[in-house]
Write a protein that holds these residues in place. Structure first.
Motif, PDB file in Angstrom:
ATOM      1  N   LEU A   1      40.707  47.473  48.611  1.00 47.94           N
ATOM      2  CA  LEU A   1      39.392  48.038  48.334  1.00 47.94           C
ATOM      3  C   LEU A   1      38.280  47.058  48.705  1.00 47.94           C
ATOM      4  O   LEU A   1      37.274  47.429  49.320  1.00 47.94           O
ATOM      5  CB  LEU A   1      39.295  48.410  46.856  1.00 47.94           C
ATOM      6  CG  LEU A   1      37.981  49.042  46.374  1.00 47.94           C
ATOM      7  CD1 LEU A   1      37.807  50.424  47.005  1.00 47.94           C
ATOM      8  CD2 LEU A   1      37.974  49.158  44.856  1.00 47.94           C
ATOM      9  N   LEU A   2      38.466  45.785  48.348  1.00 46.37           N
ATOM     10  CA  LEU A   2      37.453  44.771  48.609  1.00 46.37           C
ATOM     11  C   LEU A   2      37.327  44.424  50.091  1.00 46.37           C
ATOM     12  O   LEU A   2      36.317  43.845  50.505  1.00 46.37           O
ATOM     13  CB  LEU A   2      37.756  43.503  47.802  1.00 46.37           C
ATOM     14  CG  LEU A   2      37.572  43.635  46.281  1.00 46.37           C
ATOM     15  CD1 LEU A   2      38.103  42.387  45.572  1.00 46.37           C
ATOM     16  CD2 LEU A   2      36.107  43.852  45.923  1.00 46.37           C
ATOM     17  N   SER A   3      38.321  44.764  50.879  1.00 47.84           N
ATOM     18  CA  SER A   3      38.258  44.472  52.318  1.00 47.84           C
ATOM     19  C   SER A   3      37.111  45.233  52.990  1.00 47.84           C
ATOM     20  O   SER A   3      36.660  44.847  54.075  1.00 47.84           O
ATOM     21  CB  SER A   3      39.586  44.819  52.990  1.00 47.84           C
ATOM     22  OG  SER A   3      39.813  46.218  52.969  1.00 47.84           O
ATOM     23  N   GLU A   4      36.631  46.306  52.337  1.00 44.31           N
ATOM     24  CA  GLU A   4      35.517  47.078  52.887  1.00 44.31           C
ATOM     25  C   GLU A   4      34.180  46.738  52.221  1.00 44.31           C
ATOM     26  O   GLU A   4      33.152  47.319  52.552  1.00 44.31           O
ATOM     27  CB  GLU A   4      35.800  48.578  52.714  1.00 44.31           C
ATOM     28  CG  GLU A   4      37.047  49.067  53.439  1.00 44.31           C
ATOM     29  CD  GLU A   4      36.940  48.851  54.945  1.00 44.31           C
ATOM     30  OE1 GLU A   4      35.851  49.098  55.508  1.00 44.31           O
ATOM     31  OE2 GLU A   4      37.934  48.427  55.556  1.00 44.31           O
ATOM     32  N   GLU A   5      34.204  45.799  51.264  1.00 44.60           N
ATOM     33  CA  GLU A   5      32.992  45.410  50.532  1.00 44.60           C
ATOM     34  C   GLU A   5      32.016  44.669  51.448  1.00 44.60           C
ATOM     35  O   GLU A   5      32.386  43.707  52.101  1.00 44.60           O
ATOM     36  CB  GLU A   5      33.370  44.538  49.343  1.00 44.60           C
ATOM     37  CG  GLU A   5      32.193  44.012  48.527  1.00 44.60           C
ATOM     38  CD  GLU A   5      31.350  45.128  47.939  1.00 44.60           C
ATOM     39  OE1 GLU A   5      30.185  45.281  48.384  1.00 44.60           O
ATOM     40  OE2 GLU A   5      31.864  45.847  47.060  1.00 44.60           O
ATOM     41  N   THR A   6      30.766  45.134  51.489  1.00 44.02           N
ATOM     42  CA  THR A   6      29.763  44.506  52.352  1.00 44.02           C
ATOM     43  C   THR A   6      28.926  43.467  51.625  1.00 44.02           C
ATOM     44  O   THR A   6      28.226  42.680  52.268  1.00 44.02           O
ATOM     45  CB  THR A   6      28.830  45.574  52.952  1.00 44.02           C
ATOM     46  OG1 THR A   6      28.204  46.299  51.884  1.00 44.02           O
ATOM     47  CG2 THR A   6      29.615  46.537  53.831  1.00 44.02           C
ATOM     48  N   ARG A   7      28.982  43.478  50.304  1.00 44.24           N
ATOM     49  CA  ARG A   7      28.246  42.467  49.539  1.00 44.24           C
ATOM     50  C   ARG A   7      29.057  41.182  49.429  1.00 44.24           C
ATOM     51  O   ARG A   7      30.282  41.187  49.536  1.00 44.24           O
ATOM     52  CB  ARG A   7      27.932  42.998  48.139  1.00 44.24           C
ATOM     53  CG  ARG A   7      26.985  44.169  48.093  1.00 44.24           C
ATOM     54  CD  ARG A   7      26.924  44.795  46.719  1.00 44.24           C
ATOM     55  NE  ARG A   7      28.198  45.417  46.351  1.00 44.24           N
ATOM     56  CZ  ARG A   7      28.417  46.065  45.214  1.00 44.24           C
ATOM     57  NH1 ARG A   7      27.445  46.165  44.318  1.00 44.24           N
ATOM     58  NH2 ARG A   7      29.595  46.609  44.962  1.00 44.24           N
ATOM     59  N   THR A   8      28.388  40.073  49.193  1.00 42.59           N
ATOM     60  CA  THR A   8      29.070  38.814  48.932  1.00 42.59           C
ATOM     61  C   THR A   8      29.930  38.967  47.679  1.00 42.59           C
ATOM     62  O   THR A   8      29.510  39.556  46.691  1.00 42.59           O
ATOM     63  CB  THR A   8      28.046  37.681  48.739  1.00 42.59           C
ATOM     64  OG1 THR A   8      27.329  37.498  49.967  1.00 42.59           O
ATOM     65  CG2 THR A   8      28.715  36.380  48.355  1.00 42.59           C
ATOM     66  N   MET A   9      31.147  38.419  47.724  1.00 44.41           N
ATOM     67  CA  MET A   9      32.099  38.549  46.615  1.00 44.41           C
ATOM     68  C   MET A   9      32.353  37.195  45.958  1.00 44.41           C
ATOM     69  O   MET A   9      32.478  36.183  46.651  1.00 44.41           O
ATOM     70  CB  MET A   9      33.420  39.124  47.124  1.00 44.41           C
ATOM     71  CG  MET A   9      33.304  40.521  47.701  1.00 44.41           C
ATOM     72  SD  MET A   9      34.831  41.058  48.537  1.00 44.41           S
ATOM     73  CE  MET A   9      34.719  40.130  50.084  1.00 44.41           C
ATOM     74  N   ILE A  10      32.437  37.197  44.643  1.00 46.06           N
ATOM     75  CA  ILE A  10      32.642  35.956  43.895  1.00 46.06           C
ATOM     76  C   ILE A  10      33.900  36.094  43.037  1.00 46.06           C
ATOM     77  O   ILE A  10      34.078  37.084  42.332  1.00 46.06           O
ATOM     78  CB  ILE A  10      31.445  35.642  42.987  1.00 46.06           C
ATOM     79  CG1 ILE A  10      30.142  35.691  43.786  1.00 46.06           C
ATOM     80  CG2 ILE A  10      31.614  34.274  42.320  1.00 46.06           C
ATOM     81  CD1 ILE A  10      28.898  35.674  42.924  1.00 46.06           C
ATOM     82  N   PHE A  11      34.756  35.064  43.119  1.00 50.48           N
ATOM     83  CA  PHE A  11      36.015  35.076  42.386  1.00 50.48           C
ATOM     84  C   PHE A  11      36.201  33.766  41.624  1.00 50.48           C
ATOM     85  O   PHE A  11      35.697  32.716  42.047  1.00 50.48           O
ATOM     86  CB  PHE A  11      37.211  35.230  43.337  1.00 50.48           C
ATOM     87  CG  PHE A  11      37.144  36.436  44.224  1.00 50.48           C
ATOM     88  CD1 PHE A  11      37.751  37.625  43.853  1.00 50.48           C
ATOM     89  CD2 PHE A  11      36.484  36.390  45.446  1.00 50.48           C
ATOM     90  CE1 PHE A  11      37.693  38.740  44.685  1.00 50.48           C
ATOM     91  CE2 PHE A  11      36.424  37.491  46.276  1.00 50.48           C
ATOM     92  CZ  PHE A  11      37.020  38.677  45.891  1.00 50.48           C
ATOM     93  N   TYR A  12      36.934  33.824  40.520  1.00 53.00           N
ATOM     94  CA  TYR A  12      37.413  32.632  39.833  1.00 53.00           C
ATOM     95  C   TYR A  12      38.896  32.469  40.155  1.00 53.00           C
ATOM     96  O   TYR A  12      39.616  33.458  40.293  1.00 53.00           O
ATOM     97  CB  TYR A  12      37.254  32.765  38.315  1.00 53.00           C
ATOM     98  CG  TYR A  12      35.832  32.646  37.805  1.00 53.00           C
ATOM     99  CD1 TYR A  12      34.810  32.132  38.593  1.00 53.00           C
ATOM    100  CD2 TYR A  12      35.517  33.039  36.505  1.00 53.00           C
ATOM    101  CE1 TYR A  12      33.521  32.015  38.107  1.00 53.00           C
ATOM    102  CE2 TYR A  12      34.224  32.928  36.008  1.00 53.00           C
ATOM    103  CZ  TYR A  12      33.231  32.421  36.818  1.00 53.00           C
ATOM    104  OH  TYR A  12      31.947  32.306  36.339  1.00 53.00           O
ATOM    105  N   GLU A  13      39.350  31.218  40.257  1.00 50.06           N
ATOM    106  CA  GLU A  13      40.769  30.990  40.481  1.00 50.06           C
ATOM    107  C   GLU A  13      41.219  29.650  39.921  1.00 50.06           C
ATOM    108  O   GLU A  13      40.443  28.696  39.863  1.00 50.06           O
ATOM    109  CB  GLU A  13      41.093  31.065  41.981  1.00 50.06           C
ATOM    110  CG  GLU A  13      42.569  31.158  42.297  1.00 50.06           C
ATOM    111  CD  GLU A  13      43.277  32.275  41.524  1.00 50.06           C
ATOM    112  OE1 GLU A  13      43.640  32.043  40.346  1.00 50.06           O
ATOM    113  OE2 GLU A  13      43.452  33.371  42.099  1.00 50.06           O
TER     114      GLU A  13
END
Length: 224
Positions: free
Chosen positions: A147-159
């Motif tokens: 799903l996120l592969s089509e996201e056009t906004r900047t994405m933020i993750f914790y890891e």
């Protein structure tokens, strides 16, 4: 009627706590803490003697109703997590929702949270972004990435450090090896570091250099 304060605490550097946060922590009747050992050190550092009570992901469900009744009885409470802003990838939402549903006043103080400095410091567009926090460990992980592969906004993750390379590798697989990314670790601490480049270069870098610390990953959105 009592009141619930959501109080951000430093994500590393203790000097990042606000004067207002210190006042609230001193004035409330009880401080609800994700880990009383961690929060105890913080309160001791600032000579705050307010009683601590444990409130974490493993007990928050059964505590909510009890805490709501205490708040209705006039108790004032501050909710803090180990670091950062409560309810952002930490406990806090359930109690906040219950307070709202019961007409109990809730006030959230502004303050530290890890993803904001990581985003602003990334050099990646930050006018529109989506905060994803921690991805599902197993169930739903692949569908989320698809799903996120089509996201056009900047994405933020914790890891976490032991999952970083796996996550970056999956990002490269789903988002493309040349997708711009910024990886920040140990924000506000002595060994703070931000590395920028493509996903393929990040995989190569952290495969050679064992990751240490807590990480924030900022990934550019898909170009239209």
């Amino acid at each position: 009627m009592g009141k619930l304060f959501l109080v951000p605490t430093p994500i590393g550097n203790l000097e990042d706590i606000t004067l207002r946060a210190l006042k609230v922590l001193k004035d409330v009747d009880v401080v609800l803490a994700e880990d009383t050992r961690t929060s105890g050190k913080l309160l001791k550092h600032f000579d705050i003697e307010t009683p601590l009570q444990s409130h974490h992901m493993h007990n928050e469900h059964r505590q909510v109703e009890i805490l709501v009744q205490r708040l209705k009885g006039g108790t004032t409470m501050a909710l803090i997590s180990d670091a950062g802003t409560p309810a952002i990838s930490d406990p806090g939402f359930l109690l906040t929702r219950a307070c709202v549903e019961n007409g109990i006043e809730v006030e959230c103080l502004p303050g530290a949270t890890a993803f904001v400095p990581a985003l602003v410091n990334s050099g990646i567009p930050n006018d529109r972004f989506v905060f994803e926090g921690f991805l599902p460990v197993k169930k739903g992980r692949q569908s989320r990435l698809q799903l996120l592969s089509e996201e056009t906004r900047t994405m933020i993750f914790y890891e976490s450090p032991h999952k970083l390379v796996k996550t970056l590798t999956q990002f490269a697989e789903y988002f493309g090896e040349d997708r711009p990314v910024s990886v920040s670790r140990e924000l506000t601490k002595m060994y703070e570091e931000t590395i920028r480049g493509t996903l393929s270069k990040m995989v190569e870098h952290f495969s050679k250099k064992a990751p240490k610390g807590e990480f924030v990953i900022v990934v550019s959105g898909k170009r239209l």
